[in-house]
Write a protein that holds these residues in place. Structure first.
Motif, mmCIF file in Angstrom:
data_model
loop_
_atom_site.group_PDB
_atom_site.id
_atom_site.type_symbol
_atom_site.label_atom_id
_atom_site.label_comp_id
_atom_site.label_asym_id
_atom_site.label_seq_id
_atom_site.Cartn_x
_atom_site.Cartn_y
_atom_site.Cartn_z
ATOM 1 N N ASN A 67 0.824 -1.206 0.000
ATOM 2 C CA ASN A 67 0.000 0.000 0.000
ATOM 3 C C ASN A 67 0.857 1.254 0.000
ATOM 4 O O ASN A 67 2.095 1.197 -0.032
ATOM 5 C CB ASN A 67 -0.976 -0.017 1.174
ATOM 6 N N GLU A 68 0.196 2.398 0.045
ATOM 7 C CA GLU A 68 0.903 3.665 -0.040
ATOM 8 C C GLU A 68 1.864 3.856 1.151
ATOM 9 O O GLU A 68 2.976 4.382 0.989
ATOM 10 C CB GLU A 68 -0.105 4.804 -0.096
ATOM 11 N N ILE A 71 5.024 1.878 0.552
ATOM 12 C CA ILE A 71 5.905 2.517 -0.429
ATOM 13 C C ILE A 71 6.676 3.668 0.209
ATOM 14 O O ILE A 71 7.887 3.847 0.001
ATOM 15 C CB ILE A 71 5.081 3.005 -1.634
ATOM 16 N N GLN A 72 5.950 4.483 1.006
ATOM 17 C CA GLN A 72 6.599 5.616 1.664
ATOM 18 C C GLN A 72 7.660 5.147 2.660
ATOM 19 O O GLN A 72 8.737 5.762 2.802
ATOM 20 C CB GLN A 72 5.561 6.481 2.354
ATOM 21 N N HIS A 76 11.399 4.402 -1.724
ATOM 22 C CA HIS A 76 11.528 4.487 -3.185
ATOM 23 C C HIS A 76 10.697 3.372 -3.823
ATOM 24 O O HIS A 76 10.256 2.426 -3.169
ATOM 25 C CB HIS A 76 13.013 4.347 -3.595
ATOM 26 N N TRP A 77 10.514 3.542 -5.117
ATOM 27 C CA TRP A 77 9.813 2.521 -5.913
ATOM 28 C C TRP A 77 10.574 2.342 -7.220
ATOM 29 O O TRP A 77 11.024 3.333 -7.805
ATOM 30 C CB TRP A 77 8.367 2.955 -6.206
ATOM 31 N N GLY A 277 -1.141 0.563 -3.649
ATOM 32 C CA GLY A 277 -0.961 1.999 -3.476
ATOM 33 C C GLY A 277 -1.370 2.757 -4.719
ATOM 34 O O GLY A 277 -1.073 2.343 -5.860
ATOM 35 N N GLU A 278 -2.005 3.891 -4.528
ATOM 36 C CA GLU A 278 -2.544 4.644 -5.650
ATOM 37 C C GLU A 278 -1.465 5.294 -6.495
ATOM 38 O O GLU A 278 -1.651 5.508 -7.704
ATOM 39 C CB GLU A 278 -3.510 5.723 -5.131
ATOM 40 N N SER A 279 -0.325 5.623 -5.911
ATOM 41 C CA SER A 279 0.715 6.341 -6.654
ATOM 42 C C SER A 279 1.307 5.517 -7.786
ATOM 43 O O SER A 279 1.806 6.069 -8.759
ATOM 44 C CB SER A 279 1.816 6.796 -5.694
ATOM 45 N N VAL A 280 1.227 4.196 -7.698
ATOM 46 C CA VAL A 280 1.793 3.335 -8.745
ATOM 47 C C VAL A 280 0.850 3.229 -9.939
ATOM 48 O O VAL A 280 1.250 2.908 -11.058
ATOM 49 C CB VAL A 280 2.108 1.942 -8.164
ATOM 50 N N ARG A 281 -0.432 3.512 -9.725
ATOM 51 C CA ARG A 281 -1.433 3.526 -10.792
ATOM 52 C C ARG A 281 -1.620 2.162 -11.445
ATOM 53 O O ARG A 281 -1.737 2.050 -12.654
ATOM 54 C CB ARG A 281 -1.087 4.564 -11.851
#
Length: 748
Positions: A67-68, A71-72, A76-77, A277-281
């Motif tokens: 999840n987000e 990741i935080q 990094h991703w 996580g939403e940031s990865v889309r």
């Protein structure tokens, strides 16, 4: 021949259905084949998914979501190979049946790459991913080399519809080299099922039909369900999403790495590792992604969709849960045509009642319930795993209803407007609704004939302008036509100021004779309205006589091919006309046959013996004063008070023979007068009910400037046959004024 005639009649009677249903069905099948209904059909399918009740969470599958917050925390991703290797080692210790890694690892992500390769090589139930087909969501991505070497790779490609939603699932597909690659969900499900001794079996390799436990798989075709030339590449099935709404048991990556998950939480289960996580889309739309007002549509992580496909395969193979199935195209066409027939039939059978076009609320209600039953039935079928077209049949139901209404309006309105000026609605309906309606011929049928005639109009028309005469007669006929229509009489003919009405043709009813008498009384009562109009025009009052008879007549289209008429023929019609000729103004005379049909609900004011022309023996007729029962109509009795004149008035008269005057002129005197009657003393006797033409005489000469008086002999004195009473049937205004003066002077 008889069978053919009956078939022709049936085809004609159902012509609207035979025209509308195939036309509407063909139009909708054409629109559907052109793909113009695909969006509506897919939207209806989505709604069925959303209406379906939630199910229990599939405990065989666990998602480890990144999840987000994970990741935080990682900073990094993508995740480093070291962190991913540690996550896989931690999960391996709980001995899951299979692990699906929904993360790309075609290139090393330092540090920890060697550790990750070791985990890949030592985990035979680990399945990695590759993206086989590049699309708008990204380019093709190679699988992890180590897992590819051991054949532990599945495709994570999705099939996305034009509206951006996923409704189909890939089980296998081919890469550029032609090699068949199973999907991630397929590899995980087969791995799990192999531990239970279930393997994939070939039923028909040509048709790509396979058996897996209790499930049978057939590939998706480009025109299945509501689709039109959809991309059917690879081996696809229609997705029967069952767990997306309630979700799967999900563990966060951080909790797993830090040991904060229950012991044995993934033992003997399928574990899918993926990004939430939403940031990865990595999210997609599905049938559950409904857009609310002022809100974005709900999306689902790719790992969740893979997990749901795995759940579908396991439930089908182990529990026999149905996959979504569809009908063949010919079956779907027949389905659409059937509902077009339903809509057309429901509209057609109630388009007329008593010869009048109906817009019955019952028709609207029946169509509404039929449509509701269609939608609900399709929903129940969906719950059993069937995707049956719903939008085209609903449109077919509504379209055929509109088509029937349009057809009836188009074919009937013009004809009704034209013929309705000459024929009743029931006769027009008879012409329109039977294939033989316009053919010559007839049938024998018992009917009641009503014949009416206006007294005094001929004399009136000679003294007023033609425009005034036409205005009066048109108003009279308008009033009478409305009354006759209220009692369902059929106006067969209008003969000047006379009307011939049928009760029992073209539609027979049990109370034809009763309605005929009730109609006659209502017509007499309506004369007040006619005379009020005449009074406004400064014209004298008019009276009407009515004769009624019942009998078996020939009714139908009589005439030639160039000129025909819907009419009645037979002696009962002639007798009705004869009876009418014996009436005086305001009187209704009926035959014995009619009185017998009506029964005891009528009021008989007088019984008369008449000798109609063509009859050897006198017949009995009855003067009707009212009818009870449901009609409850009565003609007010008029009391005629004869005033003895202070001085007798000489008259001369002739006896009318039908419509012609007799040759001999008789002399007499008026000795008594009332408003509409007189008593005459004559030299010679007359017959009862004779029609007379009289003139007032002054000094044995015809009074100049005074018109003719018409009267009927209604009573003969028992003491002297030369003394008789007459009822005036036509009297000029100037004569009426003079007689009123003489009567008033004598009474005073």
């Amino acid at each position: 021949m008889i069978m053919w005639a009956k078939l022709r009649q049936q085809l004609w009677q159902w012509r609207g259905v035979l025209i509308a249903a195939p036309s509407v069905a063909a139009l909708l099948i054409g629109l559907r084949s052109a793909g113009l209904l695909q969006g509506l059909e897919l939207a209806a399918l989505d709604q069925f998914f959303r209406l379906r009740s939630k199910e229990s969470v599939d405990s065989r599958i666990v998602i480890v979501g990144i999840n987000e917050a994970d990741i935080q925390k990682a900073g990094h991703w993508p995740l480093s190979d070291a962190k991913l290797a540690k996550l896989l080692e931690t999960l391996k210790q709980q001995q899951p049946r299979a692990i699906g890694l929904d993360l790309y690892r075609d290139l090393p992500v330092e540090p920890g790459h060697q550790e990750l390769i070791k985990v890949f090589a030592s985990t035979p139930n680990l399945i990695g991913i590759q993206k086989v087909v590049g699309n708008s969501y990204g380019l093709a991505v190679n699988p992890p080399p180590t897992l590819s070497k051991f054949g532990q790779v599945g495709a994570n490609d999705f099939v996305v519809d034009t509206d951006g939603k996923i409704r189909r699932s890939l089980l296998t597909l081919k890469d550029k080299s032609g090699k068949t690659i199973p999907s991630l969900a397929t590899r995980l499900a087969l791995t799990y099922l192999e531990t239970k001794g279930i393997k994939l079996e070939i039923i028909d390799e040509t048709k790509q039909k396979y058996k897996l436990g209790k499930a049978t798989f057939t590939p998706f075709n480009a025109h299945d369900g509501g689709y039109f030339f959809a991309d059917a590449g690879g081996y696809q099935i229609l997705s029967n999403f069952r767990n997306l709404r309630q979700g799967f048991r999900t563990l966060s990556m951080t909790d797993v790495l830090q040991g904060r998950v229950p012991v044995n939480s993934v033992r003997d289960r399928i574990v899918l590792i993926g990004v939430t996580g939403e940031s990865v889309r990595d999210s997609f739309y599905t049938p559950y992604s409904s857009r609310q007002v002022s809100q974005a549509a709900t999306s689902f992580a790719g790992v969740e969709i893979h997990a749901d496909v795995v759940s579908q395969i396991l439930s089908a193979a182990l529990e026999g849960r149905p996959l979504i199935k569809v009908w063949s195209e010919p079956m779907e066409w027949l389905w659409i045509f059937g509902w077009a027939v339903v809509g057309a039939t429901l509209s057609w059978i109630r388009r007329y009642r008593d010869g009048v076009t109906q817009r019955s609320p019952l028709t609207v209600v029946s169509i509404f319930f039929a449509g509701g039953g269609l939608v609900y039935g399709n929903y129940l079928a969906f719950l059993q795993g069937w995707w049956i077209p719903v939008v085209p049949p609903v449109l077919a139901l509504a379209g055929s209803t509109i088509a029937i209404s349009s057809y009836v309006a188009y074919t009937a309105t013009g004809m009704r407007q034209t013929f309705g000026r000459y024929l009743t609605d029931e006769v027009v309906a008879n012409l329109l609704e039977t294939p033989e309606g316009l053919q010559l011929g007839g049938e024998k049928r018992k009917v009641t004939i009503l014949m009416s005639d206006l007294r005094g109009f001929s004399a009136l028309s000679e003294r007023v302008s033609s425009e005034t005469a036409v205005e009066v007669i048109n108003f009279y006929l308008e009033v009478m036509t409305e009354v006759i229509s209220d009692y369902h009489g059929t106006i067969n003919e209008i003969m000047g100021d006379g009307i011939l009405v049928m009760f029992g043709a073209p539609i027979a009813r049990e109370d034809d004779s009763q309605r005929a008498i009730a109609c006659a009384i209502a017509m007499q009562l309506a004369m007040d309205k006619v005379n009020n109009k005449a009074q406004q025009m400064n014209l004298p009052s008019l009276d009407m006589g009515i004769g009624i008879n019942t009998g078996e007549v020939l009714v139908g289209n009589i005439g030639s091919k160039k000129r025909a008429k819907y009419t009645v023929m037979g002696s009962p019609v002639n007798l009705a006309a004869r009876i009418e000729s014996y009436t005086v103004g305001g009187q209704i005379l009926v035959s014995k046959d009619t009185l017998k049909e009506v029964g005891s609900i009528v009021r008989v004011d007088e019984t008369l013996q008449i000798q109609p022309k063509g009859f050897q023996e006198p017949i009995t007729v009855y003067e009707i004063g009212g009818i009870g029962g449901e009609f409850n109509l009565f003609v007010p009795k008029k009391e005629e008070v004869l005033v003895v004149l202070s001085q007798a008035i000489p008259v001369q008269y002739t006896v009318l023979q039908g419509k012609y005057m007799g040759e001999k002129v008789f002399q007499g005197t008026l000795v008594k007068l009332s408003t509409g009657s007189a008593q005459i003393c004559s030299e010679y006797p007359v017959e009862l009910l004779s029609n007379l033409k009289m003139n007032l005489v002054t000094g044995m000469e015809k009074a100049r400037g005074l018109g003719d008086i018409y009267a009927k002999v209604v009573e003969i004195s028992a003491d002297s046959p030369t003394n008789f009473c007459v009822r005036f049937t036509g009297i000029p205004a100037e004569v009426a004024a003079l007689l009123y003066y003489l009567r008033d002077s004598s009474s005073n």
